[in-house]
Design a protein around this motif. Structure first.
Motif, PDB file in Angstrom:
ATOM      1  N   PHE A 157      49.902  59.348  81.229  1.00 52.50           N
ATOM      2  CA  PHE A 157      51.108  59.862  81.746  1.00 52.50           C
ATOM      3  C   PHE A 157      52.122  59.033  81.358  1.00 52.50           C
ATOM      4  CE2 PHE A 157      47.565  61.717  84.050  1.00 52.50           C
ATOM      5  CZ  PHE A 157      47.796  62.977  84.394  1.00 52.50           C
ATOM      6  N   PRO A 158      53.029  59.690  80.452  1.00 49.07           N
ATOM      7  CA  PRO A 158      54.261  59.012  80.207  1.00 49.07           C
ATOM      8  C   PRO A 158      55.540  59.391  81.139  1.00 49.07           C
ATOM      9  CG  PRO A 158      53.475  60.296  78.288  1.00 49.07           C
ATOM     10  CD  PRO A 158      52.783  60.654  79.660  1.00 49.07           C
ATOM     11  N   VAL A 159      56.147  58.426  81.925  1.00 49.89           N
ATOM     12  CA  VAL A 159      56.947  58.669  82.746  1.00 49.89           C
ATOM     13  C   VAL A 159      58.234  58.128  82.284  1.00 49.89           C
ATOM     14  CG1 VAL A 159      57.809  58.660  85.313  1.00 49.89           C
ATOM     15  CG2 VAL A 159      55.401  58.708  84.669  1.00 49.89           C
ATOM     16  N   PRO A 160      59.359  58.796  81.730  1.00 50.58           N
ATOM     17  CA  PRO A 160      60.641  58.069  81.291  1.00 50.58           C
ATOM     18  C   PRO A 160      61.461  57.599  82.471  1.00 50.58           C
ATOM     19  CG  PRO A 160      60.667  60.559  81.295  1.00 50.58           C
ATOM     20  CD  PRO A 160      59.218  60.409  81.642  1.00 50.58           C
ATOM     21  N   TYR A 161      62.230  56.654  82.130  1.00 51.27           N
ATOM     22  CA  TYR A 161      63.042  56.251  83.206  1.00 51.27           C
ATOM     23  C   TYR A 161      63.667  57.415  84.086  1.00 51.27           C
ATOM     24  CZ  TYR A 161      67.282  54.706  85.585  1.00 51.27           C
ATOM     25  OH  TYR A 161      68.363  54.398  86.456  1.00 51.27           O
ATOM     26  N   LEU A 162      63.433  57.297  85.413  1.00 52.76           N
ATOM     27  CA  LEU A 162      63.904  58.263  86.268  1.00 52.76           C
ATOM     28  C   LEU A 162      65.370  57.946  86.903  1.00 52.76           C
ATOM     29  CD1 LEU A 162      60.320  58.755  88.070  1.00 52.76           C
ATOM     30  CD2 LEU A 162      61.192  60.080  86.171  1.00 52.76           C
ATOM     31  N   GLU A 163      66.418  58.699  86.468  1.00 52.88           N
ATOM     32  CA  GLU A 163      67.494  58.458  87.386  1.00 52.88           C
ATOM     33  C   GLU A 163      67.426  59.298  88.673  1.00 52.88           C
ATOM     34  OE1 GLU A 163      70.982  57.529  88.346  1.00 52.88           O
ATOM     35  OE2 GLU A 163      70.288  56.810  86.759  1.00 52.88           O
ATOM     36  N   PRO A 164      67.547  58.773  89.730  1.00 54.57           N
ATOM     37  CA  PRO A 164      67.230  59.340  90.892  1.00 54.57           C
ATOM     38  C   PRO A 164      68.045  60.824  91.250  1.00 54.57           C
ATOM     39  CG  PRO A 164      67.221  56.909  91.412  1.00 54.57           C
ATOM     40  CD  PRO A 164      67.727  57.315  90.003  1.00 54.57           C
ATOM     41  N   SER A 165      69.241  60.706  91.138  1.00 51.07           N
ATOM     42  CA  SER A 165      69.708  61.881  91.326  1.00 51.07           C
ATOM     43  C   SER A 165      69.478  62.963  90.452  1.00 51.07           C
ATOM     44  CB  SER A 165      71.326  61.715  91.280  1.00 51.07           C
ATOM     45  OG  SER A 165      71.871  61.119  90.220  1.00 51.07           O
ATOM     46  N   LEU A 166      69.315  62.806  89.249  1.00 54.58           N
ATOM     47  CA  LEU A 166      68.861  63.751  88.198  1.00 54.58           C
ATOM     48  C   LEU A 166      67.333  64.050  88.362  1.00 54.58           C
ATOM     49  CD1 LEU A 166      71.005  62.298  85.090  1.00 54.58           C
ATOM     50  CD2 LEU A 166      71.715  63.950  86.737  1.00 54.58           C
ATOM     51  N   ALA A 167      66.473  63.099  88.204  1.00 54.57           N
ATOM     52  CA  ALA A 167      65.183  63.548  88.401  1.00 54.57           C
ATOM     53  C   ALA A 167      64.593  63.997  89.941  1.00 54.57           C
ATOM     54  CB  ALA A 167      64.222  61.920  88.185  1.00 54.57           C
ATOM     55  N   ARG A 168      65.276  63.800  90.857  1.00 49.43           N
ATOM     56  CA  ARG A 168      64.641  64.344  92.051  1.00 49.43           C
ATOM     57  C   ARG A 168      64.537  65.856  92.091  1.00 49.43           C
ATOM     58  NH1 ARG A 168      66.260  63.785  98.359  1.00 49.43           N
ATOM     59  NH2 ARG A 168      65.230  65.570  99.047  1.00 49.43           N
ATOM     60  N   PRO A 169      65.698  66.715  91.690  1.00 50.76           N
ATOM     61  CA  PRO A 169      65.449  68.200  91.726  1.00 50.76           C
ATOM     62  C   PRO A 169      64.185  68.626  90.740  1.00 50.76           C
ATOM     63  CG  PRO A 169      67.462  67.516  90.899  1.00 50.76           C
ATOM     64  CD  PRO A 169      67.104  66.445  91.391  1.00 50.76           C
ATOM     65  N   VAL A 170      64.108  68.076  89.560  1.00 55.27           N
ATOM     66  CA  VAL A 170      63.100  68.233  88.488  1.00 55.27           C
ATOM     67  C   VAL A 170      61.859  68.180  89.211  1.00 55.27           C
ATOM     68  CG1 VAL A 170      62.358  67.936  86.245  1.00 55.27           C
ATOM     69  CG2 VAL A 170      64.759  67.767  86.428  1.00 55.27           C
ATOM     70  N   LEU A 171      61.620  66.829  89.651  1.00 58.59           N
ATOM     71  CA  LEU A 171      60.455  66.527  90.373  1.00 58.59           C
ATOM     72  C   LEU A 171      60.045  67.479  91.609  1.00 58.59           C
ATOM     73  CD1 LEU A 171      60.440  62.611  90.147  1.00 58.59           C
ATOM     74  CD2 LEU A 171      58.961  64.368  88.822  1.00 58.59           C
ATOM     75  N   ASP A 172      60.890  67.911  92.420  1.00 55.90           N
ATOM     76  CA  ASP A 172      60.904  68.724  93.686  1.00 55.90           C
ATOM     77  C   ASP A 172      60.297  70.041  93.104  1.00 55.90           C
ATOM     78  OD1 ASP A 172      61.758  66.739  95.087  1.00 55.90           O
ATOM     79  OD2 ASP A 172      63.708  67.796  95.716  1.00 55.90           O
ATOM     80  N   GLN A 173      60.928  70.485  92.109  1.00 54.78           N
ATOM     81  CA  GLN A 173      60.380  71.962  91.504  1.00 54.78           C
ATOM     82  C   GLN A 173      59.014  71.689  90.993  1.00 54.78           C
ATOM     83  OE1 GLN A 173      62.218  74.873  91.786  1.00 54.78           O
ATOM     84  NE2 GLN A 173      60.184  75.595  91.376  1.00 54.78           N
ATOM     85  N   LEU A 174      58.810  70.489  90.340  1.00 53.12           N
ATOM     86  CA  LEU A 174      57.240  70.571  89.630  1.00 53.12           C
ATOM     87  C   LEU A 174      56.459  70.472  90.862  1.00 53.12           C
ATOM     88  CD1 LEU A 174      57.624  67.729  86.998  1.00 53.12           C
ATOM     89  CD2 LEU A 174      57.106  70.006  86.620  1.00 53.12           C
ATOM     90  N   ASP A 175      56.679  69.690  91.964  1.00 54.27           N
ATOM     91  CA  ASP A 175      55.916  69.791  93.166  1.00 54.27           C
ATOM     92  C   ASP A 175      55.783  71.075  93.816  1.00 54.27           C
ATOM     93  OD1 ASP A 175      54.506  68.500  95.228  1.00 54.27           O
ATOM     94  OD2 ASP A 175      56.446  67.886  96.397  1.00 54.27           O
ATOM     95  N   ARG A 176      56.763  71.940  93.825  1.00 53.61           N
ATOM     96  CA  ARG A 176      56.578  73.238  94.299  1.00 53.61           C
ATOM     97  C   ARG A 176      55.490  74.175  93.552  1.00 53.61           C
ATOM     98  NH1 ARG A 176      62.230  72.288  94.861  1.00 53.61           N
ATOM     99  NH2 ARG A 176      62.823  71.854  96.959  1.00 53.61           N
ATOM    100  N   ASP A 177      55.788  74.065  92.243  1.00 50.22           N
ATOM    101  CA  ASP A 177      55.195  74.796  91.268  1.00 50.22           C
ATOM    102  C   ASP A 177      53.584  74.571  91.080  1.00 50.22           C
ATOM    103  OD1 ASP A 177      57.465  76.159  90.411  1.00 50.22           O
ATOM    104  OD2 ASP A 177      57.889  74.810  88.832  1.00 50.22           O
ATOM    105  N   THR A 178      53.457  73.245  91.309  1.00 52.45           N
ATOM    106  CA  THR A 178      51.902  72.500  91.023  1.00 52.45           C
ATOM    107  C   THR A 178      51.317  72.901  92.510  1.00 52.45           C
ATOM    108  OG1 THR A 178      52.567  70.454  91.613  1.00 52.45           O
ATOM    109  CG2 THR A 178      52.544  70.753  89.478  1.00 52.45           C
ATOM    110  N   ASP A 179      51.910  72.888  93.408  1.00 53.40           N
ATOM    111  CA  ASP A 179      51.361  72.904  94.924  1.00 53.40           C
ATOM    112  C   ASP A 179      50.911  74.537  95.009  1.00 53.40           C
ATOM    113  OD1 ASP A 179      50.506  72.154  97.361  1.00 53.40           O
ATOM    114  OD2 ASP A 179      52.334  73.020  98.377  1.00 53.40           O
TER     115      ASP A 179
END
Length: 427
Positions: free
Chosen positions: A129-151
């Motif tokens: 699982f390659p996790v590129p550098y996560l700029e918090p303010s940019l990464a959070r909305p993307v990860l939030d959406q992934l969380d909703r989609d996968t859940d």
């Protein structure tokens, strides 16, 4: 399965103005030789491939050369972008390169899409699982959406916020302790810990859903208990956000980048390879290396730290100019990159030019007269912070640079100069 873990190449970097690309080219030669000699199956590069977002063309050519040669040596390659890299530039051809055994991930939305390997060792597949550098303010909305989609995909129903970490914005009607803490904090700034914790939670969910697998995470971050050097760039303005080691629990191996010193945690399961070259004098005594990991069929890893032995050494020399120029004690430093701390009471004229005649790669000159506390300017920095008197600051600076207090006559000259420049009295 045999894995080589490296990171923080910083291709295109210079050292106090001296280009490092020739030494970085030697590093590539060494890594290719190791990959071939040790029958490496997989090379992991944990971020900061380049030193800046728009690298020089020579650095781009060197990375291209490295990837081609490592692949020809028989290894697949998985790399991520670090905080020095531009994800859109570095990972531009990622999807097509994956078909050729080279993955360079820079897209946060793909961090839960594993790269799967089926080694011929009889064990379960290995998921990277390659996790590129996560700029918090940019990464959070993307990860939030992934969380909703996968859940939603996992449960077949609507997203249930109450099951999630407090990094997810709460919806009305759910009042768990985590959400109450989130509300009391007043929607605090999202940290690297927050987004990394969310990313690894999503990775665990994906890994569990895929069945038995050995799991490797590649990430670029600063973990708690890690030891930095002077050559890393801060991951946030004003403070460095650290990520708790607990967020990486449960993975078979975590290949980290960002810190330039080789170090490991959690019985070696979480580790930094460190940079292949020293990029500051704070790394003068570090042994630059890569990590070779042998993973068995159960996912247990044994690690060998392999010194690279490439690049010009660093040396700090201390003494009076005459001794440095003539004493045989320092003759071994001629080929090194040198930091000189001169202890002469007064700074000699053209000191650096004289030093470079004996030490051609001298990079730093500090004047540290005997009895002076430190060369880091701490006393002056404190004076600047605590005083608004220009003459006082000038006198402190004079003492810091010369190692002695200004004489009465020199004080008069300084006071006159300040008055002429500001039109204010020195009182």
């Amino acid at each position: 399965m045999r894995i080589l873990h490296t990171s923080d190449w910083h291709l295109g970097r210079s050292f106090h103005g001296a280009p490092l690309l020739p030494e970085q080219s030697e590093i590539v030669d060494r890594l290719v030789a190791l990959t071939s000699d040790r029958d490496i199956d997989l090379v992991l590069i944990a971020g900061d491939l380049y030193d800046r977002a728009i690298p020089p063309s020579d650095a781009v050519r060197l990375l291209d050369n490295a990837l081609v040669r490592l692949r020809e040596a028989g290894a697949s390659i998985v790399a991520i972008t670090g905080n020095h890299d531009s994800p859109s530039r570095v990972a531009v051809a990622d999807r097509i390169l994956e078909r050729a055994g080279v993955a360079i991930r820079g897209d946060v939305s793909r961090c839960i899409q594993p790269l799967q390997f089926d080694p011929d060792d009889g064990g379960s597949p290995v998921s990277i699982f390659p996790v590129p550098y996560l700029e918090p303010s940019l990464a959070r909305p993307v990860l939030d959406q992934l969380d909703r989609d996968t859940d939603t995909a996992d449960t077949g129903g609507p997203h249930d916020v109450s099951r999630h970490d407090h990094t997810i914005a709460p919806s009305p009607g759910h009042q768990t302790p985590e959400i109450e803490e989130f509300q009391r904090a007043g929607h605090r700034r999202v940290s690297h810990h927050d987004v990394t914790k969310l990313a690894t939670k999503l990775i665990r969910r994906t890994a569990t859903a895929s069945g038995p697998t050995r799991t490797i995470v590649v990430a670029h971050t600063f973990v708690d208990r890690g030891t930095p050097s002077e050559s890393e760039r801060d991951l946030s303005i004003g403070n460095i956000d650290k990520v708790g080691l607990d967020v990486f629990g449960g993975f078979d191996y975590v290949a980290l980048g960002h810190l330039h010193r080789s170090q490991a945690f959690n019985d070696g399961r979480v580790a930094y390879s460190g940079s292949p070259l020293p990029y500051s004098f704070s790394e003068e005594n570090d042994t630059k290396s890569v990590r070779i990991i042998e993973m068995n069929t159960e996912g247990q890893c044994s690690t060998e730290v392999v010194p690279l032995g490439v690049g010009r050494p660093l040396r700090t020399l201390r003494g009076r100019l005459d001794d440095l120029l003539n004493s045989p004690e320092f003759s071994g430093a001629r080929g090194a990159r040198v930091r000189v701390r001169l202890t002469d009471p007064e700074l000699p004229l053209q000191a650096m030019a004289q030093i470079q005649r004996r030490f051609p790669h001298a990079a730093v000159l500090e004047h540290v007269p005997e009895g002076r506390k430190s060369p880091d300017g701490g006393d002056v920095a404190e004076a600047v912070a605590n005083s608004d008197n220009p003459l006082e600051l000038a006198l402190r600076f004079w003492a810091d640079q010369h190692g002695v207090e200004a004489s009465e006559a020199q004080q008069v000259v300084l006071a006159s100069a300040i008055h002429a420049a500001t039109g204010e009295s020195d009182e």
